[in-house]
Design an enzyme around this catalytic site. Structure first.
Site, PDB file in Angstrom:
ATOM      1  N   HIS A   1       0.820  -1.216   0.000  1.00 30.51           N
ATOM      2  CA  HIS A   1       0.000   0.000   0.000  1.00 30.51           C
ATOM      3  C   HIS A   1       0.857   1.270   0.000  1.00 30.51           C
ATOM      4  O   HIS A   1       2.018   1.237   0.404  1.00 30.51           O
ATOM      5  CB  HIS A   1      -0.894   0.025   1.244  1.00 30.51           C
ATOM      6  CG  HIS A   1      -2.039  -0.930   1.139  1.00 30.51           C
ATOM      7  ND1 HIS A   1      -2.399  -1.750   2.180  1.00 30.51           N
ATOM      8  CD2 HIS A   1      -2.887  -1.197   0.129  1.00 30.51           C
ATOM      9  CE1 HIS A   1      -3.431  -2.481   1.818  1.00 30.51           C
ATOM     10  NE2 HIS A   1      -3.741  -2.172   0.568  1.00 30.51           N
TER      11      HIS A   1
ATOM     12  N   LEU B   1       2.993  -3.908  20.188  1.00 33.17           N
ATOM     13  CA  LEU B   1       1.682  -4.503  20.470  1.00 33.17           C
ATOM     14  C   LEU B   1       1.802  -5.658  21.469  1.00 33.17           C
ATOM     15  O   LEU B   1       0.987  -5.794  22.382  1.00 33.17           O
ATOM     16  CB  LEU B   1       1.025  -4.975  19.167  1.00 33.17           C
ATOM     17  CG  LEU B   1       0.427  -3.844  18.317  1.00 33.17           C
ATOM     18  CD1 LEU B   1       0.251  -4.279  16.862  1.00 33.17           C
ATOM     19  CD2 LEU B   1      -0.917  -3.385  18.900  1.00 33.17           C
TER      20      LEU B   1
ATOM     21  N   ALA C   1       2.301  -4.388  24.859  1.00 37.76           N
ATOM     22  CA  ALA C   1       1.081  -3.803  25.431  1.00 37.76           C
ATOM     23  C   ALA C   1       0.066  -4.876  25.812  1.00 37.76           C
ATOM     24  O   ALA C   1      -0.991  -4.568  26.355  1.00 37.76           O
ATOM     25  CB  ALA C   1       0.469  -2.834  24.432  1.00 37.76           C
ATOM     26  N   GLY C   2       0.377  -6.131  25.493  1.00 36.91           N
ATOM     27  CA  GLY C   2      -0.513  -7.207  25.912  1.00 36.91           C
ATOM     28  C   GLY C   2      -1.400  -7.756  24.823  1.00 36.91           C
ATOM     29  O   GLY C   2      -2.296  -8.568  25.084  1.00 36.91           O
TER      30      GLY C   2
ATOM     31  N   VAL D   1      -0.265 -11.380  19.184  1.00 39.02           N
ATOM     32  CA  VAL D   1       0.178 -11.171  17.807  1.00 39.02           C
ATOM     33  C   VAL D   1       0.815 -12.448  17.266  1.00 39.02           C
ATOM     34  O   VAL D   1       1.955 -12.751  17.611  1.00 39.02           O
ATOM     35  CB  VAL D   1       1.194 -10.004  17.710  1.00 39.02           C
ATOM     36  CG1 VAL D   1       1.485  -9.673  16.245  1.00 39.02           C
ATOM     37  CG2 VAL D   1       0.697  -8.772  18.447  1.00 39.02           C
ATOM     38  N   PRO D   2       0.103 -13.230  16.475  1.00 34.71           N
ATOM     39  CA  PRO D   2       0.697 -14.460  15.926  1.00 34.71           C
ATOM     40  C   PRO D   2       1.817 -14.121  14.953  1.00 34.71           C
ATOM     41  O   PRO D   2       1.888 -13.003  14.450  1.00 34.71           O
ATOM     42  CB  PRO D   2      -0.469 -15.139  15.211  1.00 34.71           C
ATOM     43  CG  PRO D   2      -1.449 -14.061  14.950  1.00 34.71           C
ATOM     44  CD  PRO D   2      -1.269 -13.019  16.010  1.00 34.71           C
TER      45      PRO D   2
END
Lengths: 610, 398
Positions: free
Chosen positions: A273, A293, A296-297, A300-301
């Site tokens: 993009h 991320l 922050a908890g 995320v795979p």
């Protein structure tokens, strides 16, 4: 519950054909969830005043196209949302106008290739007004069971597969449009579906951001978890991580970030993009976003494929803790079925439609027209001519070489007969009046009838009758004609006579009888008739209509087709006269007074009306 | 992002009153000799000759020559023009006046979400990275133009003094104008030099990115942007770009030499995730590709044939998310035709094809793809129930 779009959303679409296609898709969703049409109006100045046909299921609606947003709102004050489907060069102005409308709270833009400066300005303008500007390059916004804005969600079948007819527990925010659909599917397959899904677009400076929508989802009690799909470039994902980590949030966060491959690509190599561009010193890299991320908890795979498991895991946890209660699944059979178009049903062989017309000569459904089965180009290649096409389309037969030569000659000698005859004169008068070719030629064509050129059919018909019923009895035939028809069609001429024969007739008769092997019973019969009639009166000769009619009967053309030869041939002449008059820029003509006998009443006073 | 070459950038600087040295862009050394007769500065100044192409590391490649007179410049131009560097050829050189100068400064501006940021340093030149902490920043909100006093203040904070601070601020204000009015995304002038004897300034080198999407409102943009991928485009990439420019929707291709997993993926978002998945599983991609926005089948066919020709590929990943409006049946028919044509030309030997897709007419599209098995293709077809990038795992484990 939901965010951004709901049961009360009423939209205007600003734009042309792409907007219309979106409106059709939106109406399918309206049908699925049984809500009134979402799209209430179009704004597209080139088509102002038109009505667009939109099916909501089987119900046909006509949605008006307005020339301005102002007019659309004046007649549809209920509109509270605008969808921008107009080209990039006009997108800014359209969106700004929409943001200026008091009642419009949400403007979402699908247009791609919008200049960054314009997108930045729209974002700022919307923020100042306390409104949402979503996009550019956004596929749309979906709220399960309530409202669809744009083509998000794809085809009707997919809406059902993704359980979009009823709310679930997951929110979805993506940059990419294609992945918004994928994410909705993942939430349906591995969880209980979505509440709302938003595509914010993959441009460098989208009008909104993850945080805005995360906050909305946090405030929406029905949303229990949110899936965000981001990518390299910008800092929206980092901001989302910061928001999520700042304090204890009610919603669970699952994320996938695209662009980690850029770590290992040759330096400077970028793709994806417009906004997917890493900044200096790794700022905005996919890796930094993923790390932020995770810290922050958020879950995320490591690949996109891992999202399925992640969603399932969160769903099961939320179920185990009682935050999500499993609701009985609706029976899919109870869902409405989109009425298919007639074409679709016919393809499946489930309906019989009585055809409106039937054709036996011509088929246009392939790559090129076929005349009685023969491809037009093949006929050309194999040396056939226009005479053969006439044979095929008028009589469904390929004429022999001799026959087509006769047809050709008939057309050649009948193509024109000077400007004075009714047909040509009609066309010339029309041409002089400035009338266009098709109409001027039709003016000449309307002259063809019993007194001019229109005797071919009847000549052929009655001579054929004579051959059959009075084969060796010309007086008997003439007597029958006198009693039942009147003067014999094809016999007689205004100026030509035995002493002054019509050369065309002589030529045709000579050619057909002496230079071809054609068997001509009808022509022979007519010539016998002529002998009898000319004995009575000098000008009762076999005229050109009669000659042509008989020859064509002998060529086995159906008698009712015969006038067609004159019509076809003379069209060539009439077109010629029209072109000729146009080339000369001929002036308007009218009859002179002295060519008119004014056999009229004297001038007199109009009586009072009774 | 669209990076533009130095020549067009200089032209835009000139338009907005940012001082630039005298320069000419030439394709033919003979032209330089003629220009030398017409222009005094070419005969009397020290000159710099640079290849006017999107080639990184020009200095090391000998494509920048400094301190030349006109004859030297002619020699350098002859030497550079026509030189082949990788897949690209030097076709133009820029010959500029080498201003004798006393100091080098740094001046740049770049857009951000809320406006733009002006950067100033009086320690410009090649060492700017080392002196990054001397850079003074001034945030400029959207639709606002800072006063000359405000910019001068920043210049003073950056260590400029007296008249120089005023002059640098003046140039910066013009840079802001140029940035705003030319739909620029970033402009970096390094160095901005000064000759103190006559207080002459000049932007000796510039990197400028413009927003190519805004070209509809810039009738005087007579340039083309240079490759965004860090090197010149290959022939195959150029061909796909030419198709892309003609169609509804889009097709894209970037070649990545050395990889053995080819991508034939759909959608701007999903395609990147497929590349990521290959890398995450230790594979190496042979290309990046993308078709999106319901492109015509013939364009997808052309993309397919190009990808099948990539050297040394072992797998092709025909991946994609569940499309919103791209017709799977139609685009797949383009891919199928491309596969057939490639196979008949001897490509695709020992290449495994992995397919995963959803969207409008998915059943017909996937069924047609699956039928290729009967024609001897080593093809593995999965529908939406296969997690999107898991076909990459399957390919790499096969």
């Amino acid at each position: 519950m939901s965010i951004l779009a709901n049961k009360d959303t009423r939209a205007v679409i600003i734009g042309g054909i792409a907007g219309l296609n979106a409106a059709k898709r939106m109406a399918q969703f309206d049908f699925l969830v049984n809500r009134p049409l979402t799209v209430q109006a179009f704004v597209y100045p080139p088509e102002e005043g038109q009505h667009k046909e939109i099916y909501r299921g089987g119900e046909l609606n006509n949605v008006t196209v307005y020339g301005s947003l102002e007019n659309a709102l004046a007649e549809n004050p209920q509109i509270n949302t605008a969808l921008i489907y107009i080209g990039a060069s006009r997108a800014y102005q359209s969106a700004k106008e929409a943001l200026d409308v008091k009642g419009i709270k949400l403007v979402t833009m699908i247009t791609e290739g919008v200049p960054e400066k314009d997108a930045k300005a729209l974002r700022k303008y919307a923020l100042e007004q306390g409104k949402i500007f979503n996009g550019p390059s956004s596929i749309g916004i979906m709220t399960a069971g309530e409202c669809r804005l744009g083509v998000i969600g794809g085809e009707f079948k997919n809406l059902k597969l993704c359980n979009l007819y009823r709310p679930g527990s997951f929110g979805v925010i993506t940059k990419s449009g294609g992945l918004s659909n994928e994410a909705m599917w993942l939430c349906a397959q591995n969880g209980d579906g979505i509440t709302s899904a938003v595509a914010i677009g993959g441009d460098a400076y989208p009008g909104t951001d993850f945080v805005t929508y995360l906050q909305m989802f946090e405030n929406d009690p029905e949303t229990k978890a949110v899936v965000i799909i981001g990518e390299v470039g910008g800092t929206l994902e980092e901001e989302a991580a910061e928001w999520y980590g700042r304090e204890k949030r009610r919603i669970k966060l699952i994320a996938s970030i695209g662009g980690t491959c850029q770590d290992v690509l040759p330096q400077g190599m970028k793709f994806g993009h417009a906004g997917a561009k890493e900044g200096k010193k790794g700022l905005g890299s996919a890796r930094s976003k993923i790390n932020a991320l995770r810290e922050a908890g958020a879950l995320v795979p490591d690949t996109f494929g891992g999202l399925s498991k992640a969603i399932k895991q969160v769903y099961l946890e939320l179920q185990a803790t009682g935050i999500i209660k499993q609701e009985p699944e609706l029976d899919e059979k109870l869902l409405p079925v989109l009425p298919p178009s007639v074409q679709e049903v016919m393809k499946q062989g489930e309906v019989i439609v009585e055809p409106l017309i039937r054709t036996t000569i011509s088929d246009d459904r392939g790559e090129e027209p076929r005349y009685v089965g023969y491809a037009a180009s093949e006929l050309c290649e194999k040396g056939y001519g226009i005479e053969d096409v006439i044979g095929l389309l008028w009589n469904k037969k390929l004429p022999s070489k001799e026959e087509s030569e006769i047809i050709k000659r008939i057309i050649m000698i009948s193509a024109d007969h000077g400007p004075a005859v009714s047909g040509a004169f009609g066309s010339i008068i029309a041409a002089c009046a400035g009338i266009d070719l098709p109409q001027a030629v039709s003016a000449g064509m309307t002259m063809i009838g019993p007194r001019f050129g229109g005797a071919v059919t009847n000549a052929g018909k009655y001579f054929k009758y004579g051959v059959k019923e009075y084969p060796n009895d010309i007086p008997g035939f003439l007597n029958w004609m006198k009693q039942n028809v009147g003067p014999v069609p094809g016999i007689g001429h205004r100026v030509k006579s035995v002493k002054n024969p019509d050369k065309r007739v002589k030529y045709l008769v000579e050619y057909v009888t002496n230079q071809t092997t054609l068997h001509t019973p009808c022509l022979n019969y007519a010539l016998e008739v002529e002998k009898v009639t000319t004995a009575k009166k000098d000008n009762l000769i076999l005229n050109v209509d009669g000659t042509i009619g008989c020859i064509l009967v002998d060529l086995d053309f159906p008698e009712y087709s015969l006038n067609g030869f004159f019509v076809l041939a003379r069209t060539i002449g009439m077109i010629g006269h029209w072109i000729d008059q146009n080339n000369q820029n001929a002036r308007l003509i009218r009859l002179y007074d002295y060519l008119i006998n004014y056999a009229v009443k004297e001038e007199r006073e109009v009586p009072e009306k009774k | 992002m669209a990076k533009i070459l130095e020549g067009p950038a200089m032209k835009l600087f000139n338009k907005w009153g940012i001082p630039v040295p005298n320069y000419v862009v030439i394709m033919d050394p003979d032209r330089l000799a003629q220009l030398g007769e017409a222009n005094k500065w070419l005969r009397e100044s020290k000159l710099v000759v640079k290849a006017h192409e999107a080639i990184g590391g020009r200095f090391k490649l000998g494509l920048v020559k400094l301190g030349l007179n006109l004859d030297g410049a002619l020699e350098a131009a002859k030497e550079m023009i026509g030189r082949e560097i990788g897949t690209s050829v030097v076709r133009q050189v820029i010959v500029a006046e080498m201003l004798d100068h006393d100091e080098e400064y740094y001046l740049s501006i770049a857009g951000n979400r809320d406006g733009s940021e002006l950067l100033l340093s009086n320690k410009g030149g090649v060492d700017i990275e080392e002196n990054w902490d001397t850079v003074k920043r001034l945030f400029i909100p959207l639709d606002e133009t800072p006063s000359i006093e405000r910019i001068t203040e920043s210049a003073i904070e950056a260590g400029f003094i007296g008249e120089i601070a005023e002059r640098v601020a003046k140039i910066a204000s013009r840079l802001i104008l140029c940035f705003d009015n030319e739909d620029a995304q970033s402009i970096e002038i390094n160095p901005l030099v000064i000759r103190k004897s006559d207080m002459r300034f000049a932007a000796l080198d510039a990197v400028m990115n413009v927003d190519w999407d805004a070209r509809f409102r810039h009738a005087d943009w007579d340039f083309k942007p240079v490759s965004e991928i860090g090197r010149p485009f290959t022939e195959a990439e150029q061909q796909i770009m030419d198709i892309d420019a003609r169609i509804k929707g889009s097709v894209k291709l970037v070649e990545v030499p050395g990889g053995d997993i080819a991508l034939l993926t759909a959608g701007g978002g999903a395609s990147v995730f497929y590349s990521d998945a290959v890398v995450a599983r230790g594979g190496s991609i042979a290309n990046y590709a993308e078709y999106s926005g319901d492109p015509p089948d013939w364009a997808v066919e052309a993309l397919t044939e190009t990808i099948c020709k990539l050297p040394h590929i072992r797998h092709i990943i025909v991946g994609g998310a569940i499309a919103n409006f791209t017709d799977v049946k139609a685009t797949f028919s383009g891919i199928i035709n491309g596969f057939r044509a490639s196979k008949s030309k001897g490509y695709l030997e020992n290449v495994k094809i992995w397919v995963r897709r959803g969207g409008p007419n998915e059943n017909q599209g996937l069924a047609a793809m699956k039928k290729l098995q009967e024609e001897g293709f080593d093809i593995h077809v999965y529908d939406r129930s296969m997690p999107m990038t898991d076909i990459v795992d399957l390919a790499l484990n096969s």
